[in-house]
Design an enzyme around this catalytic site. Structure first.
Site, short mmCIF file in Angstrom:
data_model
loop_
_atom_site.label_atom_id
_atom_site.label_comp_id
_atom_site.label_asym_id
_atom_site.label_seq_id
_atom_site.Cartn_x
_atom_site.Cartn_y
_atom_site.Cartn_z
N CYS A 5 -14.70 -1.71 -26.89
CA CYS A 5 -13.43 -1.89 -26.20
C CYS A 5 -13.74 -2.33 -24.78
O CYS A 5 -14.89 -2.63 -24.45
CB CYS A 5 -12.58 -0.61 -26.23
SG CYS A 5 -13.31 0.77 -25.32
N THR A 6 -12.74 -2.37 -23.92
CA THR A 6 -12.92 -2.93 -22.58
C THR A 6 -13.93 -2.16 -21.74
O THR A 6 -14.91 -2.71 -21.25
CB THR A 6 -11.59 -2.99 -21.83
OG1 THR A 6 -10.63 -3.70 -22.63
CG2 THR A 6 -11.75 -3.72 -20.50
#
Length: 317
Positions: A185-186
């Protein structure tokens, strides 16, 4: 500081840690940020802390040091890690410290990354892992984020919120078939919770990218990278590229969708009012409201003021 040196430092931080008295921490954290003229958002919950804040570098470092060392936090944040990036303009408009049930909302109370998470994989080892044909590479972000960039060969679960992730797993993944799953994810927070959930569901080997996409883009040279596109971020930069340079994507104020340079040229795009994603769904009343708001943004810009909520990239044409 020279005019070519970015002025503001943005720090993205999170830590899963048991905070039974998290509400009592809110005033001290907010006061420290205000004292140092820091802006952004920090979330506190019984499971930990999550936030992105920005300000002058010395002030950001002072607040981070406060979190890690002040006796009021009983050492809970002593190992708090953060990621840094710089911008010419302040990416936030106000400072908020919010109390939440979860620091990233999945809606499954039994999931606790403080108890169990997947295996961390450093950015420099990530390419070798996801190149393995026996590994399923799963993007745990929402669809609009995946839309502007992801890893080569990654699966898009096509979720609109993180709450939909458990349903996606139940309907699409099989623990007897998907023996190895690599998640990302980010910044790292969503995959920690996602990996904890999948281990709880009986999946055997679950890996995740340590430091998230942002650390990968910062660490891995572009010529060696398996990342394709840009990475959406939740501030006025909208998206970043390799080296964490500000990307080409902008954002629609009306629907918050990231917009490519091509979409910005669409006749359905009007800065601060509409874009190809939302034009047909906006009522005339809503368009009038957004038009008036955009007028106020332009007037504030002319006065040299920041209009709260305005997108610094595109709202003023």
């Amino acid at each position: 500081m020279s005019s070519s040196t970015p002025k503001y430092l943005t720090a993205a931080l999170y830590k899963f840690v048991a905070l039974p008295n998290y509400a009592a921490l809110q005033p001290n954290i907010h006061a420290a940020c205000v004292t140092h003229k820091i802006k952004g958002t920090i979330l506190l919950a019984a499971e930990g802390i999550n936030g992105t804040i920005a300000g002058l570098p010395a002030d950001i470092h002072a607040v981070l040091e406060f979190l890690r060392t002040d006796a009021a936090f009983e050492g809970n944040f002593s190992t708090l890690e953060h990621k840094e990036s710089y911008t010419d303009e302040h990416p936030f408009y106000r400072m908020k410290v919010k109390l939440k049930k979860e620091i990233v909302t999945m809606g499954v109370p039994s999931v606790n990354p403080n108890n169990t998470v997947g295996t961390y994989v450093k950015p420099e080892n990530w390419n070798a892992l996801i190149a393995d044909p026996d590994v399923m590479v799963l993007d745990t972000r929402n669809d609009y984020e995946v839309h502007i960039g992801t890893f080569k060969g990654a699966v898009n679960p096509e979720t609109t919120t993180f709450r939909e992730f458990p349903k996606y797993v139940a309907q699409n993944l099989d623990k007897t078939k998907h023996k190895k799953v690599a998640m990302f994810c980010t910044g790292g927070i969503r995959y920690e919770k996602a990996s904890s959930y999948m281990l709880e569901q009986g999946f055997e080997e679950v890996f995740h990218l340590q430091g998230g996409i942002l650390k990968y883009l910062e660490t891995v040279p572009e010529e060696e990278s398996l990342w394709q596109g840009e990475c959406f971020v939740f501030d006025q930069r909208v998206a970043v590229k390799h080296g964490l340079e500000v990307g080409e994507f902008d954002q629609c104020y009306a629907c918050r969708m990231p917009l490519s340079p091509q979409e910005l040229k669409s006749p359905l795009y009007t800065a601060g009012i509409s874009c190809p994603h939302c034009y047909d769904s906006l009522t005339e009343e809503k368009k009038k409201s957004l038009t008036e708001r955009q007028k106020q943004v332009i007037l504030a810009k002319q006065r040299g003021e920041a209009h709260i909520g305005g997108n610094k990239k595109s709202n003023v044409s």
